[in-house]
Design a protein around this motif. Structure first.
Motif, PDB file in Angstrom:
ATOM      1  N   LEU A 112      33.080  44.057  47.032  1.00  0.00           N
ATOM      2  CA  LEU A 112      33.173  43.822  45.588  1.00  0.00           C
ATOM      3  C   LEU A 112      32.587  42.469  45.214  1.00  0.00           C
ATOM      4  O   LEU A 112      31.967  42.319  44.161  1.00  0.00           O
ATOM      5  N   GLY A 113      32.781  41.463  46.072  1.00  0.00           N
ATOM      6  CA  GLY A 113      32.208  40.142  45.823  1.00  0.00           C
ATOM      7  C   GLY A 113      32.854  39.402  44.664  1.00  0.00           C
ATOM      8  O   GLY A 113      32.175  38.673  43.933  1.00  0.00           O
ATOM      9  N   ILE A 114      34.152  39.580  44.483  1.00  0.00           N
ATOM     10  CA  ILE A 114      34.860  38.914  43.389  1.00  0.00           C
ATOM     11  C   ILE A 114      35.401  37.575  43.885  1.00  0.00           C
ATOM     12  O   ILE A 114      36.231  37.518  44.792  1.00  0.00           O
ATOM     13  N   ALA A 115      34.915  36.489  43.292  1.00  0.00           N
ATOM     14  CA  ALA A 115      35.371  35.140  43.631  1.00  0.00           C
ATOM     15  C   ALA A 115      36.611  34.799  42.790  1.00  0.00           C
ATOM     16  O   ALA A 115      36.930  35.494  41.822  1.00  0.00           O
ATOM     17  N   PRO A 116      37.316  33.707  43.150  1.00  0.00           N
ATOM     18  CA  PRO A 116      38.541  33.357  42.408  1.00  0.00           C
ATOM     19  C   PRO A 116      38.335  33.183  40.912  1.00  0.00           C
ATOM     20  O   PRO A 116      39.222  33.507  40.132  1.00  0.00           O
ATOM     21  N   ARG A 117      37.181  32.665  40.467  1.00  0.00           N
ATOM     22  CA  ARG A 117      36.972  32.417  39.039  1.00  0.00           C
ATOM     23  C   ARG A 117      35.981  33.404  38.411  1.00  0.00           C
ATOM     24  O   ARG A 117      35.397  33.141  37.360  1.00  0.00           O
ATOM     25  N   THR A 118      35.807  34.575  39.064  1.00  0.00           N
ATOM     26  CA  THR A 118      34.946  35.599  38.474  1.00  0.00           C
ATOM     27  C   THR A 118      35.654  36.233  37.280  1.00  0.00           C
ATOM     28  O   THR A 118      36.816  36.616  37.367  1.00  0.00           O
ATOM     29  N   SER A 119      34.928  36.359  36.176  1.00  0.00           N
ATOM     30  CA  SER A 119      35.507  36.987  34.989  1.00  0.00           C
ATOM     31  C   SER A 119      35.101  38.446  34.930  1.00  0.00           C
ATOM     32  O   SER A 119      34.092  38.855  35.509  1.00  0.00           O
ATOM     33  N   THR A 120      35.888  39.245  34.218  1.00  0.00           N
ATOM     34  CA  THR A 120      35.538  40.652  34.047  1.00  0.00           C
ATOM     35  C   THR A 120      34.251  40.815  33.241  1.00  0.00           C
ATOM     36  O   THR A 120      33.520  41.792  33.416  1.00  0.00           O
ATOM     37  N   LEU A 121      33.953  39.843  32.377  1.00  0.00           N
ATOM     38  CA  LEU A 121      32.716  39.920  31.601  1.00  0.00           C
ATOM     39  C   LEU A 121      31.497  39.704  32.490  1.00  0.00           C
ATOM     40  O   LEU A 121      30.450  40.323  32.297  1.00  0.00           O
ATOM     41  N   ASP A 122      31.624  38.828  33.463  1.00  0.00           N
ATOM     42  CA  ASP A 122      30.489  38.496  34.325  1.00  0.00           C
ATOM     43  C   ASP A 122      30.380  39.439  35.525  1.00  0.00           C
ATOM     44  O   ASP A 122      29.316  39.553  36.125  1.00  0.00           O
ATOM     45  N   PHE A 123      31.467  40.133  35.890  1.00  0.00           N
ATOM     46  CA  PHE A 123      31.483  40.986  37.075  1.00  0.00           C
ATOM     47  C   PHE A 123      30.564  42.197  36.871  1.00  0.00           C
ATOM     48  O   PHE A 123      30.720  42.960  35.921  1.00  0.00           O
ATOM     49  N   ASP A 124      29.602  42.386  37.797  1.00  0.00           N
ATOM     50  CA  ASP A 124      28.643  43.491  37.739  1.00  0.00           C
ATOM     51  C   ASP A 124      29.235  44.681  38.502  1.00  0.00           C
ATOM     52  O   ASP A 124      29.122  44.783  39.724  1.00  0.00           O
TER      53      ASP A 124
END
Length: 293
Positions: A112-124
């Protein structure tokens, strides 16, 4: 002003040597301008094209030289915006994963590649879906973003059809012979195939054997020999050697011998069916010892 007729003009005309007329000296600037105007009239299109090409080259050169500062600036801007979105309550908070059995949750999270400060708006989500779908056991996957802060992952995995044991490790394989995970003891009901190349042709042999339930009941493994043919290994240690070609005929012959003579229940260690129309037997070792006595 008095108009002079042509006849009057010709009456007053006299022959003049052109070489005796004075030469007008034009300033250098005027001569240059006249020359440029002449070139422009004759070659304006070519000049405009050459100018456009030169301008494009200069722009590309400038962009190339500034590529690192531009990239750094864009990355920094994106990071700042993502951080602002995260601080505004759009940071991914809960990741729900369902449907996985063979695939470890840590593998899906890494894909998934979700970092601690990844937002749902920026998540591809689409790029993440592609990465998760590349995991060995995953058949299909859907990823949904539920605003403001949730990501829902639903996985459908490939179906294991057999266990393949090689070099001391038992893998699960699908109908195409692809490894989709390791068997840690939870898939004991699946047929076991052993040997190099066994996974590739496992389904063909399994389906052939399924047509003879009286022969497959006590089979514990299908052993691939030299990636050419199969042996049936029974729980008693009996090994039935099948031919490279004509497997169905050999199994049908074995079924007949089992029905008429209970051949699989006899105290033998090998039943050799590799030669068409012939059945060779190897008795158990203790029977050989008794005969010697």
């Amino acid at each position: 002003m008095q108009q002079v007729g042509t006849k009057a003009f010709l009456a007053d005309a006299r022959p003049v040597d052109p070489r005796s007329l004075p030469v007008v000296k034009r300033p250098p600037v005027r001569r240059a301008r006249i020359g440029f105007e002449r070139i422009w009239v004759l070659h304006s299109r070519l000049i405009m094209r050459a100018g456009a090409i030169c301008l494009a080259c200069l722009v590309l050169l400038a962009v190339w030289q500034a590529r690192e500062p531009i990239g750094t600036g864009l990355s920094t801007t994106a990071g700042l915006l993502n951080g602002e979105f995260a601080d505004a309550g759009f940071a991914v908070g809960e990741i729900s994963i369902t449907g996985q059995v063979l695939t470890r949750e840590s593998e899906i999270l890494a894909a998934l590649g979700i970092a601690p400060r990844t937002s749902t708006l920026d998540f591809d989500a689409e790029a993440a879906r592609t990465r998760v779908a590349e995991l060995p056991a995953v058949e299909t996957v859907t990823i949904r973003k539920i605003y403001p802060a949730d990501v829902v992952v639903t996985v459908m995995e490939k179906e294991p059809v057999a266990r393949w044991r090689v070099d001391g490790v038992t893998f699960l394989v699908d109908a195409h012979g692809e490894q989709i995970g390791e068997d840690h003891g939870a898939w004991g009901d699946l047929p076991l195939v052993i040997g190099d190349g066994a996974a590739d042709d496992a389904m063909v042999m399994i389906r052939s054997l399924d047509q003879f339930p009286d022969l497959s009941a006590d089979v514990v493994a299908l052993s691939r020999i030299a990636d050419r043919r199969w042996d049936l290994v029974y729980d008693t240690g009996l090994r039935v050697q099948l031919p490279e070609f004509g497997v169905a005929q050999a199994l049908r012959q074995l079924e007949t011998y089992q029905r008429d003579y209970a051949l699989l229940d006899r105290d033998v260690t090998i039943i050799d069916l590799r030669n068409p129309g012939m059945v060779a037997l190897r008795p158990a070792q203790r029977e050989e010892n008794d005969e010697k006595e």
